[in-house]
Scaffold this motif. Structure first.
Motif, PDB file in Angstrom:
ATOM      1  N   LEU A  22      10.630 -21.472  10.557  1.00 18.50           N
ATOM      2  CA  LEU A  22       9.358 -20.993  10.013  1.00 18.50           C
ATOM      3  C   LEU A  22       9.055 -19.585  10.520  1.00 18.50           C
ATOM      4  O   LEU A  22       8.739 -18.679   9.730  1.00 18.50           O
ATOM      5  N   VAL A  23       9.183 -19.390  11.828  1.00 21.19           N
ATOM      6  CA  VAL A  23       8.879 -18.079  12.418  1.00 21.19           C
ATOM      7  C   VAL A  23       9.852 -17.018  11.917  1.00 21.19           C
ATOM      8  O   VAL A  23       9.444 -15.912  11.534  1.00 21.19           O
ATOM      9  N   ALA A  24      11.152 -17.337  11.908  1.00 20.13           N
ATOM     10  CA  ALA A  24      12.158 -16.357  11.496  1.00 20.13           C
ATOM     11  C   ALA A  24      11.965 -15.927  10.046  1.00 20.13           C
ATOM     12  O   ALA A  24      12.011 -14.724   9.729  1.00 20.13           O
ATOM     13  N   GLN A  25      11.743 -16.879   9.154  1.00 21.25           N
ATOM     14  CA  GLN A  25      11.573 -16.546   7.739  1.00 21.25           C
ATOM     15  C   GLN A  25      10.286 -15.766   7.501  1.00 21.25           C
ATOM     16  O   GLN A  25      10.278 -14.801   6.713  1.00 21.25           O
ATOM     17  N   CYS A  26       9.215 -16.165   8.167  1.00 18.21           N
ATOM     18  CA  CYS A  26       7.953 -15.437   8.018  1.00 18.21           C
ATOM     19  C   CYS A  26       8.055 -14.041   8.605  1.00 18.21           C
ATOM     20  O   CYS A  26       7.451 -13.095   8.094  1.00 18.21           O
ATOM     21  N   LEU A  27       8.836 -13.899   9.669  1.00 17.79           N
ATOM     22  CA  LEU A  27       9.027 -12.594  10.297  1.00 17.79           C
ATOM     23  C   LEU A  27       9.762 -11.640   9.358  1.00 17.79           C
ATOM     24  O   LEU A  27       9.411 -10.462   9.250  1.00 17.79           O
ATOM     25  N   ILE A  28      10.770 -12.149   8.680  1.00 18.04           N
ATOM     26  CA  ILE A  28      11.503 -11.327   7.702  1.00 18.04           C
ATOM     27  C   ILE A  28      10.573 -10.903   6.572  1.00 18.04           C
ATOM     28  O   ILE A  28      10.529  -9.729   6.173  1.00 18.04           O
ATOM     29  N   LEU A  29       9.814 -11.865   6.041  1.00 22.34           N
ATOM     30  CA  LEU A  29       8.871 -11.569   4.957  1.00 22.34           C
ATOM     31  C   LEU A  29       7.816 -10.568   5.417  1.00 22.34           C
ATOM     32  O   LEU A  29       7.498  -9.608   4.701  1.00 22.34           O
ATOM     33  N   ALA A  30       7.301 -10.756   6.623  1.00 20.18           N
ATOM     34  CA  ALA A  30       6.275  -9.846   7.158  1.00 20.18           C
ATOM     35  C   ALA A  30       6.824  -8.440   7.354  1.00 20.18           C
ATOM     36  O   ALA A  30       6.121  -7.454   7.095  1.00 20.18           O
ATOM     37  N   THR A  31       8.078  -8.331   7.795  1.00 20.62           N
ATOM     38  CA  THR A  31       8.683  -7.013   8.001  1.00 20.62           C
ATOM     39  C   THR A  31       8.809  -6.268   6.683  1.00 20.62           C
ATOM     40  O   THR A  31       8.491  -5.077   6.597  1.00 20.62           O
ATOM     41  N   VAL A  32       9.268  -6.963   5.639  1.00 20.08           N
ATOM     42  CA  VAL A  32       9.403  -6.338   4.324  1.00 20.08           C
ATOM     43  C   VAL A  32       8.042  -5.867   3.814  1.00 20.08           C
ATOM     44  O   VAL A  32       7.894  -4.724   3.348  1.00 20.08           O
ATOM     45  N   ILE A  33       7.034  -6.723   3.920  1.00 22.98           N
ATOM     46  CA  ILE A  33       5.697  -6.380   3.432  1.00 22.98           C
ATOM     47  C   ILE A  33       5.111  -5.211   4.228  1.00 22.98           C
ATOM     48  O   ILE A  33       4.579  -4.247   3.659  1.00 22.98           O
ATOM     49  N   ALA A  34       5.209  -5.284   5.552  1.00 16.22           N
ATOM     50  CA  ALA A  34       4.604  -4.261   6.407  1.00 16.22           C
ATOM     51  C   ALA A  34       5.271  -2.902   6.218  1.00 16.22           C
ATOM     52  O   ALA A  34       4.580  -1.874   6.133  1.00 16.22           O
ATOM     53  N   VAL A  35       6.601  -2.878   6.168  1.00 20.44           N
ATOM     54  CA  VAL A  35       7.300  -1.605   5.990  1.00 20.44           C
ATOM     55  C   VAL A  35       6.994  -1.017   4.613  1.00 20.44           C
ATOM     56  O   VAL A  35       6.802   0.200   4.471  1.00 20.44           O
ATOM     57  N   PHE A  36       6.918  -1.865   3.609  1.00 23.11           N
ATOM     58  CA  PHE A  36       6.592  -1.395   2.256  1.00 23.11           C
ATOM     59  C   PHE A  36       5.206  -0.746   2.235  1.00 23.11           C
ATOM     60  O   PHE A  36       5.023   0.352   1.676  1.00 23.11           O
ATOM     61  N   ILE A  37       4.235  -1.394   2.856  1.00 19.88           N
ATOM     62  CA  ILE A  37       2.880  -0.825   2.903  1.00 19.88           C
ATOM     63  C   ILE A  37       2.869   0.472   3.699  1.00 19.88           C
ATOM     64  O   ILE A  37       2.230   1.465   3.310  1.00 19.88           O
ATOM     65  N   ALA A  38       3.597   0.489   4.823  1.00 13.57           N
ATOM     66  CA  ALA A  38       3.653   1.693   5.650  1.00 13.57           C
ATOM     67  C   ALA A  38       4.237   2.873   4.885  1.00 13.57           C
ATOM     68  O   ALA A  38       3.747   4.006   4.989  1.00 13.57           O
ATOM     69  N   VAL A  39       5.270   2.616   4.105  1.00 13.60           N
ATOM     70  CA  VAL A  39       5.893   3.678   3.302  1.00 13.60           C
ATOM     71  C   VAL A  39       4.899   4.237   2.282  1.00 13.60           C
ATOM     72  O   VAL A  39       4.889   5.436   2.005  1.00 13.60           O
ATOM     73  N   LEU A  40       4.053   3.377   1.762  1.00 11.95           N
ATOM     74  CA  LEU A  40       3.073   3.810   0.769  1.00 11.95           C
ATOM     75  C   LEU A  40       1.950   4.654   1.369  1.00 11.95           C
ATOM     76  O   LEU A  40       1.406   5.536   0.702  1.00 11.95           O
ATOM     77  N   VAL A  41       1.583   4.387   2.630  1.00 12.44           N
ATOM     78  CA  VAL A  41       0.364   4.997   3.169  1.00 12.44           C
ATOM     79  C   VAL A  41       0.580   6.023   4.270  1.00 12.44           C
ATOM     80  O   VAL A  41      -0.345   6.786   4.582  1.00 12.44           O
ATOM     81  N   TYR A  42       1.780   6.102   4.872  1.00 15.24           N
ATOM     82  CA  TYR A  42       1.900   6.882   6.106  1.00 15.24           C
ATOM     83  C   TYR A  42       1.677   8.376   5.915  1.00 15.24           C
ATOM     84  O   TYR A  42       1.315   9.084   6.864  1.00 15.24           O
ATOM     85  N   ARG A  43       1.876   8.908   4.725  1.00 15.02           N
ATOM     86  CA  ARG A  43       1.668  10.336   4.492  1.00 15.02           C
ATOM     87  C   ARG A  43       0.199  10.685   4.240  1.00 15.02           C
ATOM     88  O   ARG A  43      -0.152  11.871   4.205  1.00 15.02           O
ATOM     89  N   ASN A  44      -0.619   9.703   4.032  1.00 15.46           N
ATOM     90  CA  ASN A  44      -2.041   9.914   3.774  1.00 15.46           C
ATOM     91  C   ASN A  44      -2.839   9.450   4.989  1.00 15.46           C
ATOM     92  O   ASN A  44      -2.834   8.277   5.337  1.00 15.46           O
ATOM     93  N   LYS A  45      -3.528  10.388   5.663  1.00 14.16           N
ATOM     94  CA  LYS A  45      -4.245  10.054   6.888  1.00 14.16           C
ATOM     95  C   LYS A  45      -5.332   9.009   6.667  1.00 14.16           C
ATOM     96  O   LYS A  45      -5.548   8.127   7.499  1.00 14.16           O
ATOM     97  N   SER A  46      -6.028   9.116   5.540  1.00 11.19           N
ATOM     98  CA  SER A  46      -7.104   8.160   5.263  1.00 11.19           C
ATOM     99  C   SER A  46      -6.551   6.752   5.073  1.00 11.19           C
ATOM    100  O   SER A  46      -7.053   5.776   5.659  1.00 11.19           O
ATOM    101  N   LEU A  47      -5.485   6.642   4.257  1.00  9.29           N
ATOM    102  CA  LEU A  47      -4.884   5.331   4.018  1.00  9.29           C
ATOM    103  C   LEU A  47      -4.236   4.782   5.282  1.00  9.29           C
ATOM    104  O   LEU A  47      -4.306   3.573   5.546  1.00  9.29           O
ATOM    105  N   SER A  48      -3.627   5.664   6.076  1.00  7.49           N
ATOM    106  CA  SER A  48      -3.033   5.231   7.344  1.00  7.49           C
ATOM    107  C   SER A  48      -4.104   4.689   8.282  1.00  7.49           C
ATOM    108  O   SER A  48      -3.908   3.674   8.959  1.00  7.49           O
TER     109      SER A  48
END
Length: 213
Positions: A22-48
């Motif tokens: 459960l932890v391993a699979q959720c960790l993989i899913l969370a990493t994909v989601i978090a990195v995807f969101i980070a890629v979308l917002v990191y260049r914008n200070k407000s969104l970051s």
């Protein structure tokens, strides 16, 4: 304690595997989601800033309260367990991913563009590999945190070792109640150590030699 373990070792090992899975699979899913969101917002200070605030505020939500709320729409079982573990796992990873991407020297990105790399290729080939050690640190922090959260989700009849803890607490003072709690807690600690060693190995294998600490 030995007799308790000997009589139930098959059940304990099965629950341990469920917990780890459960932890391993959720960790993989969370990493994909978090990195995807980070890629979308990191260049914008407000969104970051918003993403970092959500990450900080999200960690203040009691996991027990959240699992209780999710029981209403999703019922008991795996679904609320996966949602809760993934939610909490994504928060530190998101923060670290934004920090890692923002800390890349602009000159490195400009050099990549100067040799003809596209924006996407620069991100995949240059920025993410450089930010990966920082992201992986967030993954390791998440892994340790949600290993305990995964025990709490057993309240919603989710899989894992939390069942031993809740069963023991529900009949505290009765026969084998202490053994049940100790088994659950010790199992969670051991699994957390094992997962951290695995992530440490993954980090060694996936981090480019030039940026290894």
């Amino acid at each position: 304690m030995g007799d308790y373990f000997g009589e139930r070792y098959r059940h304990i090992f099965f629950a341990s595997w469920q917990h780890f899975s459960l932890v391993a699979q959720c960790l993989i899913l969370a990493t994909v989601i978090a990195v995807f969101i980070a890629v979308l917002v990191y260049r914008n200070k407000s969104l970051s800033g918003i993403a970092n605030s959500v990450s900080a505020i999200g960690l203040t939500i009691p996991s027990f309260a959240l699992i209780g709320l999710l029981i209403v729409p999703f019922g008991f079982g795996v679904a609320p367990a996966v949602i809760v573990v993934t939610f909490f796992a994504a928060l530190p990873i998101l923060r670290n991913a934004i920090v890692g991407l923002n800390n890349i020297e602009p000159s490195i990105v400009e050099s990549a563009k100067g040799i003809g790399m596209s924006r996407l290729k620069t991100l995949i080939s240059v920025e993410l590999p450089i930010a990966w050690p920082v992201i992986l640190t967030g993954v390791r922090v998440s892994a340790q945190m949600v290993m305990g959260v995964a025990a709490v989700v057993s309240y919603a009849l989710g899989p894992g070792l939390g069942g031993f803890i809740f069963q023991g607490l529900s009949r505290l003072g009765g026969a084998n109640s202490l053994e049940s709690v100790v088994t659950g807690v010790a199992g969670v600690v051991i699994l957390a150590l094992i997962l951290d060693l695995i992530l440490l190995g993954i980090g060694r294998l996936t981090t480019p030699r030039g940026i290894r600490v």
